[in-house]
Design an enzyme around this catalytic site. Structure first.
Site, PDB file in Angstrom:
ATOM      1  N   GLU A 126       1.125  -1.360  -0.113  1.00 53.79           N
ATOM      2  CA  GLU A 126       0.276   0.013  -0.481  1.00 53.79           C
ATOM      3  C   GLU A 126       0.414   1.243   0.353  1.00 53.79           C
ATOM      4  OE1 GLU A 126      -3.559   0.037   3.414  1.00 53.79           O
ATOM      5  OE2 GLU A 126      -3.788  -2.387   2.570  1.00 53.79           O
ATOM      6  N   GLU A 193      -8.246   1.361  -4.801  1.00 54.07           N
ATOM      7  CA  GLU A 193      -9.440   1.196  -3.545  1.00 54.07           C
ATOM      8  C   GLU A 193      -9.962   2.888  -3.511  1.00 54.07           C
ATOM      9  OE1 GLU A 193      -8.999  -0.709  -0.523  1.00 54.07           O
ATOM     10  OE2 GLU A 193     -10.381  -0.219   1.015  1.00 54.07           O
TER      11      GLU A 193
END
Ligand code: KIV
Length: 276
Positions: A126, A193
């Site tokens: 991430e 996302e």
């Protein structure tokens, strides 16, 4: 060398990174889902899923934590090994958990564990610009990488909650640049996302690698959902992009098959699952 694959005697070959690139080139949507154990892995494989993510979301949906932060490398390896035992065709992607990739060397050592012990074909991490050195180092080590940007759940406390990202013009511009830089650094997939549909579309057009979205609208190369959201068994508040595919169907396999069909046809995500 390939005995375990041949012994399953299936017609379709396993999905590789080349398959995913070809799907993007052909405009075929990539259907992705999370799984954490062998039984569900078999069901999602039989339902035609292309890519399975052993996500650190297991910390929330399997272990019952509030966030993904408590998940350890040993947890990830345990669940990768269990999931792999049920898989034949889908590509296996695994999350590097919180603080397992804070330096390039730590990232390489933990990615090697996910690939050697967990048998993952690709690792996911991430973060945008701050991860460029890590991504470059992993790419130099020939470790396939999925870069996850937008809402990055491991940063939930820094972000102040699970909220939509990239809504301001400045944040959107920064995210497009981060996606380009991650691709140049060696990322093989970009996962988006919880970002506005138009921003996801812009990022998808800006990079050559496949883009996978969750709460990122329809204009990406593939969709991913948490398995438990597809089956509507995630406790607590449901994210806007969650959809109960079990509703009106009589088996878990039929629900996941319906999700795959909806991704392939473009019926999922609908406007009600998207952010502006
Ligand atoms: O951990 C996970 O399941 C994920 C998906 C939500 C993309 O990162």
């Amino acid at each position: 060398m390939y005995t375990h694959l041949q012994s399953k005697a299936r017609e379709e070959p396993p999905v590789t990174l080349s398959t995913l690139r070809q799907m993007k080139a052909d405009g075929e949507k990539i259907a992705c889902i999370t799984a954490y154990d062998a039984s569900f892995a078999t069901v999602v494989d039989n339902a035609g899923v292309d890519l399975v993510l052993v996500g650190d979301s297991l910390g929330m949906v399997v272990q019952g934590h509030e966030t993904t932060i408590p998940v350890s490398m040993d947890d990830m390896i345990y669940h990768c090994q269990a999931t792999l035992r049920g898989l034949y065709r889908p590509f296996l992607l695994a999350d590097l958990p919180f603080m397992s990739y804070a330096t390039p060397n730590q990232a390489a050592a933990n990615s090697a564990r996910l690939m050697q012990e967990g048998k993952a074909s690709m690792v996911k991490l991430e973060g945008g610009a701050p991860q460029l050195k890590v991504v470059e180092h992993l790419a130099r080590c020939d470790i396939p990488i999925c870069a996850h940007i937008g809402l990055t759940p491991q940063s939930v406390h820094k972000l102040g909650g699970f909220s939509v990202q990239g809504r301001s013009a400045a944040a959107a511009k920064e995210m497009v640049q981060a996606a380009r830089d991650l691709e140049s650094a060696g990322a093989d997939i970009v996962l988006l996302e919880c970002i506005p549909t138009a921003l996801a579309q812009e990022i998808s057009a800006a990079v050559a690698v496949p883009t996978i979205g969750i709460g990122a609208g329809p204009h990406v190369d593939g969709q991913i959902l948490v398995l438990y959201d597809v089956l509507d068994i995630t406790p607590g508040r449901k994210p806007r992009f969650a959809h109960n595919f079990l509703h009106g169907r009589d088996s878990v396999g039929a629900a996941i098959g319906a999700y795959v069909d909806a991704v392939k046809s473009g019926a999922y995500p609908a406007a009600e699952h998207c952010f502006t």
